[in-house]
Design a protein around this motif. Structure first.
Motif, short mmCIF file in Angstrom:
data_model
loop_
_atom_site.label_atom_id
_atom_site.label_comp_id
_atom_site.label_asym_id
_atom_site.label_seq_id
_atom_site.Cartn_x
_atom_site.Cartn_y
_atom_site.Cartn_z
N ASN A 291 -3.56 -4.93 2.67
CA ASN A 291 -3.40 -4.87 1.22
C ASN A 291 -2.03 -4.32 0.80
OD1 ASN A 291 -6.17 -5.67 0.49
ND2 ASN A 291 -6.74 -3.79 1.53
N GLU B 270 -11.22 -0.78 5.26
CA GLU B 270 -11.32 -0.11 3.97
C GLU B 270 -9.96 0.46 3.55
OE1 GLU B 270 -15.88 1.60 4.10
OE2 GLU B 270 -14.28 2.78 5.06
N THR B 271 -9.70 0.47 2.25
CA THR B 271 -8.48 1.06 1.72
C THR B 271 -8.58 2.58 1.76
OG1 THR B 271 -9.25 1.15 -0.57
CG2 THR B 271 -8.24 -0.91 0.17
N LEU C 223 -0.81 0.52 -0.28
CA LEU C 223 -2.27 0.62 -0.38
C LEU C 223 -2.86 0.42 1.02
CD1 LEU C 223 -4.47 1.05 -2.55
CD2 LEU C 223 -4.73 -1.44 -2.63
N LYS D 19 -2.00 -2.71 6.95
CA LYS D 19 -1.22 -3.15 5.80
C LYS D 19 -1.75 -4.44 5.18
CE LYS D 19 3.10 -1.20 7.62
NZ LYS D 19 4.47 -1.52 8.07
N GLY E 157 -4.90 1.20 4.61
CA GLY E 157 -6.29 1.52 4.85
C GLY E 157 -6.58 1.65 6.33
#
Length: 378
Positions: free
Chosen positions: A217, A236-237, A221, A215, A223
């Motif tokens: 981001n 990475e997302t 969103l 979490k 990843g």
């Protein structure tokens, strides 16, 4: 004797193998990495128990929950470590604090996903977070039954098909059993997951942490974050990570996931938990982008347990909330290039994804025709 005529008709729950009184059934891996039952006909007695415990052969009727909630754990640290709102930890903690046992999916020492159990609050950490790989049940239905017969309180968590498999395996209702399932998008191939880990390791780095739902981001969103003993090797997302792309495009799912037979409450779990996608539309004041659970209460037993939890909650409308979680009542579609993906994955690895994307692009003639149509319309 259970005979799998089509791979769409086996969810891999393993109930048949665990219930066989003669150990005549072994789960073996196919070329895609999924487990299917194989019968040793020399010791099979045709007793029929394997067929009677199969959740695909013996399906329940769909049902709707008796209550629906948006909920989140008050402990911010636990919620941060969880995929969504951290409600599973609260449910499991309540069971353990009353002397119970909790079964769930964890990563083993080689970062494969398998079921295990714990009797401690500290042991719940290994069950937190989504694991986008099909979990091996191993002999955990047998272990759960032994604890239930001893009078222990048992919480068993898993996908709907795993819960349906447990229910058929037990062949009777237990008051001391709580079943918690998830709204499941589908289970990816363990082979594909293992290949991904092999690709991202540099010089055989030792992995020490995996999160499919990081979490950093924000919750929406999310990843993939993977740490090794040498530091972070992936952060990475969902738009960037190739494993998530393949998963979310449904390319590497088990065949039965495209025709799921345990949708719409057919697993008969007591509680269903999921991400509450759409919470920012329905209850914007409740959304802080740190994670929120959709909690479906399917039984009075489940409601009694949920009412004991100390958490932030809002009761909400089931039919409205479930629109943002269509996997509750609808299987994902099988992609046109799924077979092509598996036939070529060993050769190309994840580079096959780009080849599939190119195949899916419209031809030059179709692009020109489409452009002309837009110009005429304009």
């Amino acid at each position: 004797m259970i005979i799998i005529k089509s791979k769409y008709d086996c969810c891999g729950c393993g109930a048949c193998a665990q219930r066989c009184p003669h150990n005549a059934i072994e789960l073996t891996q196919d070329s895609e990495g999924f487990l299917y039952p194989q019968i040793n006909k020399s010791i099979c007695t045709n007793c029929g128990l394997c067929e009677r415990v199969c959740p695909i052969i013996n399906q329940e009727l769909p049902s709707e929950p008796i209550k629906t909630f948006a909920a989140k754990n008050n402990d911010e640290n636990t919620r941060k470590q969880s995929s969504s709102g951290g409600i599973f930890t609260l449910i499991a903690s309540e069971v353990i604090n009353n002397g119970g046992i909790v079964f769930g999916a964890k990563y083993n020492t080689t970062w494969e996903v398998e079921h295990d159990y714990t009797v401690t609050i500290e042991g719940l950490a290994k069950f937190r977070g989504s694991k986008y790989v099909q979990s091996k049940i191993n002999n955990n239905y047998i272990l759960a039954e032994e604890y239930l017969k001893d009078g222990k309180h048992v919480l068993f968590s898993g996908t709907p098909c795993q819960i349906a498999g447990l229910k058929r395996f037990l062949r009777k209702e237990y008051e001391n059993l709580i079943c918690v399932d998830i709204i499941c998008h589908g289970v990816p191939s363990p082979n594909v997951w293992n290949h991904y880990l092999a690709e991202i390791r540099n010089n055989g780095q030792q992995i020490k942490f995996v999160s499919h739902r990081d979490k950093t981001n924000g919750w929406k969103l999310f990843g993939v974050k993977i740490d090794s003993t040498d530091g972070t090797i992936c952060n990475e997302t969902l738009q960037e990570n190739i494993y998530l792309k393949v998963f979310l495009q449904n390319l590497c799912l088990r065949p039965s996931c495209y025709k799921c037979q345990t949708l719409s409450g057919k697993s008969k779990s007591d509680i269903t938990i999921a991400d509450f996608w759409g919470i920012h539309h329905l209850h914007p004041d409740f959304d802080d982008d740190k994670g929120c659970n959709l909690v479906l209460i399917n039984s009075e037993k489940g409601l009694n347990l949920f009412n004991k939890l100390k958490c932030d909650r809002i009761e909400t409308d089931f039919n409205t909330a479930i629109k943002y979680n269509p996997s509750y009542f609808k299987s994902v579609s099988e992609p046109k290039y799924r077979q092509y993906f598996f036939e070529n994955f060993d050769k190309y690895g994840f580079a096959i994804y780009d080849k599939i994307c190119k195949k899916q692009q419209p031809s030059l003639i179709r692009r020109i025709a489409s452009r002309c149509k837009r110009m005429i319309t304009k």
